[in-house]
Write a protein that holds these residues in place. Structure first.
Motif, PDB file in Angstrom:
ATOM      1  N   THR A 138     -33.175  46.273  95.140  1.00 53.27           N
ATOM      2  CA  THR A 138     -33.773  45.807  96.386  1.00 53.27           C
ATOM      3  C   THR A 138     -35.249  46.163  96.447  1.00 53.27           C
ATOM      4  N   VAL A 139     -35.584  47.394  96.114  1.00 49.93           N
ATOM      5  CA  VAL A 139     -36.986  47.841  96.143  1.00 49.93           C
ATOM      6  C   VAL A 139     -37.817  47.065  95.125  1.00 49.93           C
ATOM      7  N   THR A 140     -37.256  46.846  93.948  1.00 49.49           N
ATOM      8  CA  THR A 140     -37.976  46.100  92.915  1.00 49.49           C
ATOM      9  C   THR A 140     -38.270  44.680  93.374  1.00 49.49           C
ATOM     10  N   MET A 141     -37.302  44.027  94.013  1.00 49.70           N
ATOM     11  CA  MET A 141     -37.510  42.674  94.485  1.00 49.70           C
ATOM     12  C   MET A 141     -38.535  42.613  95.624  1.00 49.70           C
ATOM     13  N   LEU A 142     -38.510  43.603  96.502  1.00 51.93           N
ATOM     14  CA  LEU A 142     -39.505  43.640  97.580  1.00 51.93           C
ATOM     15  C   LEU A 142     -40.908  43.854  97.017  1.00 51.93           C
ATOM     16  N   CYS A 143     -41.019  44.734  96.033  1.00 48.86           N
ATOM     17  CA  CYS A 143     -42.311  44.954  95.372  1.00 48.86           C
ATOM     18  C   CYS A 143     -42.725  43.712  94.586  1.00 48.86           C
ATOM     19  N   PHE A 144     -41.769  43.046  93.970  1.00 46.30           N
ATOM     20  CA  PHE A 144     -41.999  41.777  93.288  1.00 46.30           C
ATOM     21  C   PHE A 144     -42.613  40.777  94.268  1.00 46.30           C
ATOM     22  N   ALA A 145     -42.034  40.689  95.468  1.00 42.24           N
ATOM     23  CA  ALA A 145     -42.514  39.747  96.476  1.00 42.24           C
ATOM     24  C   ALA A 145     -43.952  40.049  96.881  1.00 42.24           C
TER      25      ALA A 145
END
Length: 404
Positions: free
Chosen positions: A59-66
């Motif tokens: 989840t954190v990786t995807m939010l940072c990705f965004a």
């Protein structure tokens, strides 16, 4: 950032060569998006976590990705795609290496998010698609979806490779190997992305406005596209993020889940390229609607069947049905917004889909912990998918009224 170049560059040999390089880079570097889905069970066991807690790094990786996609998109609009891609190569190498050594779970989460998400894969999806969109006009739909297919190629190729590495050397050593591969392959390939963005004589993309087509203001249209992106990818994330863990819980083993993920993404590649041909004929919004309806049908099949053979078949169908959804947002942006804003606006739209993946991955783990089953998580995905279908229909209604 760019200068007017010969119109012959558009749809020409240089454009197709650039597309091949961009797709290859995406196929290598987007391992940073899919890797955690494969190592999730091993990380959960290593750190002694619940399924919900073990889903947090994704989840954190995807939010940072965004967030990183918007930052990298601005860099690409201001300078050139070469700079964001070079940064991504270094960040992926460093991020995988650090994650392989960390024994503190909160630090592992931060490292995974910052290096693999914000500075890593963020440059290798939306900004690459936006860059390629400038080099094509007649075949823009096909070109953008082929570039986007690099993301699925990464998942299809890396999923079984990473699973076998985990089985033979462990997930930490596997991460280290992947990081080294990213650096030594992507950095040299950035050299081929040099050069300024070509510009068409007609400047039709720059002159296009959303109001004349859909009746919405630019910011309202962008907002609705983002909400649709979140909804479709909350739905999409359930199989893509949890299929490995789901198969383990059913007794089929994580290797079967990794194979299903690879199968899903292989058929997703076919779907992405095919959707490009569809989009070149009917436009991005209609393509989005078709993909969203089909994705909902596949999620319903996941809800109804859980046999091993059934899951293989449904995973193939899921990939075939939903592969063109995310690239359609990039095409919608290029149809209805000025070309000079492409990388930033495409990044914002695609970032919304990434937020949806992050939210959906976390919600599915939370629902599993609360119910002890993924059945309710699939129902949650179906509900979010209905929201996406409704928004696509709403955006298309003014265009259909005008046509009649």
């Amino acid at each position: 950032m760019s200068s007017v170049r010969a119109h012959g560059d558009i749809d020409g040999s240089k454009a197709w060569f650039r597309l091949a390089i961009a797709t290859l880079i995406a196929s290598i570097g987007n391992v940073g998006m899919w890797s955690y889905s494969i190592v999730l069970p091993a990380v959960q066991q290593d750190f002694g976590l619940t399924r919900g807690d073990a889903s947090v790094p994704y989840t954190v990786t995807m939010l940072c990705f965004a967030a990183g996609a918007i930052f990298m998109g601005r860099l690409a609009d201001r300078y050139n795609i070469t700079l964001p891609v070079a940064i991504a190569a270094g960040a992926l190498g460093l991020g995988f290496a650090l994650c392989a050594t960390l024994r503190n779970f909160p630090l592992f989460i931060i490292c995974h998010g910052v290096f693999l998400g914000f500075f890593g894969v963020s440059a290798l999806f939306a900004p690459l698609m936006a860059d390629i969109s400038h080099w094509f006009e007649r075949r823009r739909g096909v070109a953008v979806t082929v570039c986007a297919a690099g993301n699925y190629i990464a998942g299809a190729v890396w999923s079984p490779v990473l699973q076998r590495l985990i089985e033979h050397v462990g997930w930490r050593e596997a991460y280290l190997i992947v990081g080294i591969i990213c650096v030594v392959t992507i950095l040299p390939l950035t050299w081929f992305l040099r050069g300024r963005t070509p510009t068409t004589h007609s400047q039709r993309a720059a002159a296009a406005t959303p109001q004349g087509v859909s009746g919405f203001s630019p910011n309202a249209l962008q907002g609705l596209i983002c909400i649709a992106g979140v909804a479709c990818c909350v739905a999409m994330s359930m199989p893509q993020v949890h299929i490995v863990a789901y198969c383990g819980d059913l007794g089929y083993g994580p290797a079967a889940g990794a194979d299903m993920l690879a199968l899903m993404l292989i058929f997703g590649m076919v779907s992405r390229v095919a959707s490009g041909f569809v989009a070149d004929r009917v436009g991005g919004l209609v393509t989005l609607l078709i993909g969203s309806v089909a994705q909902g049908a596949a999620l319903l099949l996941y809800f109804l069947f859980d046999g091993l053979t059934s899951l293989y078949v449904i995973s193939a169908l899921f990939g075939l049905f939903q592969g063109g959804i995310v690239p359609s947002y990039a095409l919608i942006i290029r149809e209805y917004f000025p070309a000079q804003q492409a990388a930033t606006r495409v990044a914002i739209a695609v970032s919304a889909t990434i937020v949806g993946m992050a939210l959906g991955g976390w919600l599915s783990g939370l629902i599993f912990d609360a119910t002890g089953s993924y059945r309710a998580a699939f129902a949650n995905g179906i509900a979010w998918n209905l929201l996406n279908v409704s928004l696509a229909l709403w955006l298309l209604m003014p265009k259909w009224r005008t046509a009649t």
